[in-house]
Design a protein around this motif. Structure first.
Motif, mmCIF file in Angstrom:
data_model
loop_
_atom_site.group_PDB
_atom_site.id
_atom_site.type_symbol
_atom_site.label_atom_id
_atom_site.label_comp_id
_atom_site.label_asym_id
_atom_site.label_seq_id
_atom_site.Cartn_x
_atom_site.Cartn_y
_atom_site.Cartn_z
ATOM 1 N N TRP A 189 28.862 81.277 87.385
ATOM 2 C CA TRP A 189 28.103 80.520 88.668
ATOM 3 C C TRP A 189 29.147 81.008 89.734
ATOM 4 N N ALA A 190 30.131 80.245 89.255
ATOM 5 C CA ALA A 190 31.260 81.319 91.338
ATOM 6 C C ALA A 190 30.834 82.793 91.382
ATOM 7 N N VAL A 191 30.357 83.601 90.466
ATOM 8 C CA VAL A 191 30.226 85.066 90.287
ATOM 9 C C VAL A 191 28.522 85.019 91.858
ATOM 10 N N LEU A 192 27.780 84.355 91.203
ATOM 11 C CA LEU A 192 26.416 84.019 91.755
ATOM 12 C C LEU A 192 26.689 83.486 93.036
ATOM 13 N N TRP A 193 27.148 82.404 93.113
ATOM 14 C CA TRP A 193 27.476 81.799 94.396
ATOM 15 C C TRP A 193 27.286 82.435 95.669
ATOM 16 N N TRP A 194 28.217 83.645 95.286
ATOM 17 C CA TRP A 194 29.441 84.929 95.997
ATOM 18 C C TRP A 194 27.701 85.733 96.427
ATOM 19 N N PRO A 201 19.901 75.503 98.864
ATOM 20 C CA PRO A 201 21.586 75.450 98.843
ATOM 21 C C PRO A 201 21.936 74.038 98.039
ATOM 22 N N LEU A 202 23.068 74.584 97.228
ATOM 23 C CA LEU A 202 23.807 73.461 97.011
ATOM 24 C C LEU A 202 25.330 73.482 96.970
ATOM 25 N N PRO A 203 25.827 72.471 97.276
ATOM 26 C CA PRO A 203 27.210 72.278 97.435
ATOM 27 C C PRO A 203 28.217 72.500 95.650
ATOM 28 N N TRP A 204 28.545 74.338 96.574
ATOM 29 C CA TRP A 204 28.769 75.079 94.662
ATOM 30 C C TRP A 204 29.950 75.018 94.581
ATOM 31 N N PRO A 205 31.051 74.402 95.690
ATOM 32 C CA PRO A 205 32.548 74.545 95.859
ATOM 33 C C PRO A 205 32.647 73.248 94.752
ATOM 34 N N ALA A 206 32.311 72.301 95.204
ATOM 35 C CA ALA A 206 32.016 70.973 94.232
ATOM 36 C C ALA A 206 31.618 70.323 93.109
ATOM 37 N N LEU A 207 30.382 71.648 92.929
ATOM 38 C CA LEU A 207 29.751 71.477 91.685
ATOM 39 C C LEU A 207 30.683 72.578 90.632
ATOM 40 N N LEU A 208 30.906 73.716 91.493
ATOM 41 C CA LEU A 208 32.053 74.256 89.593
ATOM 42 C C LEU A 208 33.734 73.384 90.189
ATOM 43 N N ALA A 209 34.125 72.533 90.643
ATOM 44 C CA ALA A 209 35.289 71.584 90.869
ATOM 45 C C ALA A 209 35.047 70.465 89.414
ATOM 46 N N LEU A 210 33.417 69.899 89.818
ATOM 47 C CA LEU A 210 33.174 69.041 88.782
ATOM 48 C C LEU A 210 32.973 70.081 86.937
ATOM 49 N N GLY A 211 32.478 70.976 87.542
ATOM 50 C CA GLY A 211 32.779 71.686 86.279
ATOM 51 C C GLY A 211 33.527 72.246 85.762
ATOM 52 N N LEU A 212 34.171 73.026 86.276
ATOM 53 C CA LEU A 212 35.856 72.840 85.317
ATOM 54 C C LEU A 212 36.342 71.326 85.240
ATOM 55 N N ALA A 213 36.394 70.331 85.758
ATOM 56 C CA ALA A 213 37.197 69.440 85.041
ATOM 57 C C ALA A 213 36.081 68.954 83.998
ATOM 58 N N VAL A 214 34.728 68.712 84.140
ATOM 59 C CA VAL A 214 34.050 68.613 82.889
ATOM 60 C C VAL A 214 34.684 69.232 81.637
ATOM 61 N N GLY A 215 34.481 70.667 81.898
ATOM 62 C CA GLY A 215 34.462 71.278 80.950
ATOM 63 C C GLY A 215 35.457 71.655 80.321
ATOM 64 N N VAL A 216 36.994 71.310 80.519
ATOM 65 C CA VAL A 216 38.183 71.453 80.133
ATOM 66 C C VAL A 216 37.712 70.079 79.324
ATOM 67 N N TRP A 217 37.229 69.297 80.076
ATOM 68 C CA TRP A 217 37.301 67.973 78.340
ATOM 69 C C TRP A 217 36.348 68.903 77.725
#
Length: 182
Positions: A104-109, A62-78
């Motif tokens: 990934w957000a869907v799969l997390w849930w 199990p990964l810290p998906w909220p942190a990974l998704l937030a990082l993915g969003l920030a890097v993804g906008v760039w």
């Protein structure tokens, strides 16, 4: 190699393996090559996201998906902004990081509920992403650039935003199905 921030390149470039390998933002935005699929790149990106999610969960637990998704969003906008600028298109179909991050957000849930739930979520997410019913269609239009306008950070965020709304719609339907089923 890169267009200046907010610039609209003079010519539209076709996404290719060579283009993807020229810059890290291209690699991420093109879903590590899944967006180069000649047919249905959004579906290919979503399938890649599913496989990557399962491999990450299996390999690391199990990964810290909220942190990974937030990082993915920030890097993804760039990444999505730079890739769109360099391709000369505000929302090219080859950019699939939006599908990856949203699924990934869907799969997390949904993943803990088994394969059938994941299959249903995949189908629902692809429907919302491709057909763009309200509110996904509204979200898709919210950050579109005006004709002749520049491709900037708002468009990069917009590439991601409608898929995040599609993910929210998917989860809402999944929750309703779960509630009705029990």
């Amino acid at each position: 190699m890169s267009a200046p921030a907010g610039a609209t390149p003079a010519a539209v470039e076709r996404p290719s393996l060579h283009f993807m390998l020229r810059h890290p933002s291209h690699m991420l935005a093109l879903g590590f090559g899944s967006g180069l699929s000649p047919r249905a790149p959004g579906t290919a990106g979503t399938l890649w996201a599913w496989a990557a999610f399962l491999l990450l969960e299996h390999g690391f637990g199990p990964l810290p998906w909220p942190a990974l998704l937030a990082l993915g969003l920030a890097v993804g906008v760039w990444a999505c902004t730079r890739c769109a600028q360099n391709l000369g298109m505000a929302d090219p179909g080859a950019i699939v990081w939006d599908e990856v991050l949203a699924f990934w957000a869907v799969l997390w849930w949904v993943a803990p509920h088994g394969l059938v739930a994941q299959l249903l979520a995949f189908g629902l997410f692809r429907y919302f992403d491709a057909a763009k019913p309200w509110p996904v269609g509204w979200a898709d239009q919210l950050f579109k650039r005006p004709p002749g306008g520049t491709i900037g950070w708002a468009q990069g965020f917009g590439i991601l935003f409608d898929d995040l709304v599609a993910a929210a719609c998917t989860l809402a339907v999944m929750a309703a199905v779960g509630w009705l089923w029990t």
